[in-house]
Design a protein around this motif. Structure first.
Motif, PDB file in Angstrom:
ATOM      1  N   GLU A   1       0.835  -1.204   0.000  1.00  0.00           N
ATOM      2  CA  GLU A   1       0.000   0.000   0.000  1.00  0.00           C
ATOM      3  C   GLU A   1       0.871   1.255   0.000  1.00  0.00           C
ATOM      4  O   GLU A   1       0.581   2.232  -0.704  1.00  0.00           O
ATOM      5  CB  GLU A   1      -0.931  -0.016   1.215  1.00  0.00           C
ATOM      6  CG  GLU A   1      -1.986  -1.104   1.132  1.00  0.00           C
ATOM      7  CD  GLU A   1      -2.665  -1.386   2.469  1.00  0.00           C
ATOM      8  OE1 GLU A   1      -2.218  -0.815   3.492  1.00  0.00           O
ATOM      9  OE2 GLU A   1      -3.621  -2.184   2.483  1.00  0.00           O
TER      10      GLU A   1
ATOM     11  N   LEU B   1      -3.219  -6.945  -6.046  1.00  0.00           N
ATOM     12  CA  LEU B   1      -2.301  -6.759  -7.172  1.00  0.00           C
ATOM     13  C   LEU B   1      -2.197  -8.017  -8.031  1.00  0.00           C
ATOM     14  O   LEU B   1      -2.195  -9.132  -7.509  1.00  0.00           O
ATOM     15  CB  LEU B   1      -0.906  -6.404  -6.663  1.00  0.00           C
ATOM     16  CG  LEU B   1      -0.700  -4.989  -6.125  1.00  0.00           C
ATOM     17  CD1 LEU B   1       0.616  -4.907  -5.359  1.00  0.00           C
ATOM     18  CD2 LEU B   1      -0.714  -3.977  -7.258  1.00  0.00           C
TER      19      LEU B   1
ATOM     20  N   VAL C   1      -3.968  -0.013  -7.919  1.00  0.00           N
ATOM     21  CA  VAL C   1      -3.884  -1.472  -7.964  1.00  0.00           C
ATOM     22  C   VAL C   1      -4.128  -1.987  -9.371  1.00  0.00           C
ATOM     23  O   VAL C   1      -3.412  -2.864  -9.873  1.00  0.00           O
ATOM     24  CB  VAL C   1      -4.890  -2.094  -6.967  1.00  0.00           C
ATOM     25  CG1 VAL C   1      -5.033  -3.593  -7.210  1.00  0.00           C
ATOM     26  CG2 VAL C   1      -4.453  -1.829  -5.533  1.00  0.00           C
TER      27      VAL C   1
END
Length: 229
Positions: A167, A199, A177
């Motif tokens: 993050e 991801l 993402v």
């Protein structure tokens, strides 16, 4: 589809085992370790790599810290090879930390692929390694210029597979993402960690490890990445 590529460094791009073996061989000779009861340079290198890898696995799982690795890896190697006198081990570790990051070997075709991707994607590093040592490794192997952000455990105050480091990397790079891809060799730290935040992933898997929760892409060689991207 992707704009940002996040790479692990050690074992993924930078050939840790080869560079470590060279450093260990030099240490074996410099410190005349045969006279201390370590009769084989090859056995010394192989045992070190095995023990060091396990220590880093323990580190990834929050079982030990960086300092534990630095203080205990050489004594553990000596003990595994039947040598009780570990008085020189602190000096060995100091020399190892000096030599290792100066080595420049990359994994097979890593440079070729980085050159192909450079300018097409925004590329970054996410690493659990020591920040100061990783910087020297990247400079010595002449790959620092490929990457915009280098995210370390220190900068993110978290380490893979903790979702916080991914993050933090997304925030630091201004990436989302959906437009990002994580690439690494460590299934637990790189792949499962990245999947936890949504991801897509590339598992650099030259040994063909079979895993329960498959990545988005599984490659044996870096040249396969060109077909994907």
């Amino acid at each position: 589809m992707y704009k940002h590529l996040f790479f692990d460094l050690d074992h993924t791009l930078w050939d840790f085992d080869r560079n470590s073996s060279e450093s260990i061989a030099e240490i074996y000779s410099t410190f005349r370790l045969a006279e201390r009861g370590l009769s084989s340079s090859d056995a010394f290198a192989e045992t070190f790599i095995t023990i060091n890898r396990q220590l880093w696995r323990d580190y990834d799982q929050d079982l030990i810290g960086h300092e534990y690795i630095r203080e205990h890896r050489f004594p553990l190697v000596f003990n595994a090879l039947g040598v009780d006198d570990t008085t020189c081990c602190a000096d060995l570790n100091t020399e190892y930390l000096r030599l290792l990051p100066q080595k420049a070997h990359l994994t097979d075709s890593a440079r070729e692929v980085l050159e192909h991707l450079h300018g097409r994607y925004r590329m970054h590093i996410i690493t659990n390694g020591f920040a100061e040592i990783q910087a020297v490794k990247m400079a010595a192997s002449d790959i620092a210029h490929f990457f915009e952000e280098v995210i370390t455990t220190q900068s993110a105050d978290a380490k893979k597979p903790n979702p916080r480091i991914f993050e933090y990397a997304l925030q630091a790079s201004g990436a989302s993402v959906a437009e990002s891809l994580m690439l690494g060799d460590n299934y637990e730290a790189d792949i499962l960690g990245a999947k936890a935040v949504g991801l897509d992933t590339v598992f650099y898997n030259p040994k063909g490890e079979v895993v329960a929760d498959p990545p988005t892409y599984d490659i044996r060689h870096w040249r396969e990445l060109i077909a994907i991207l």
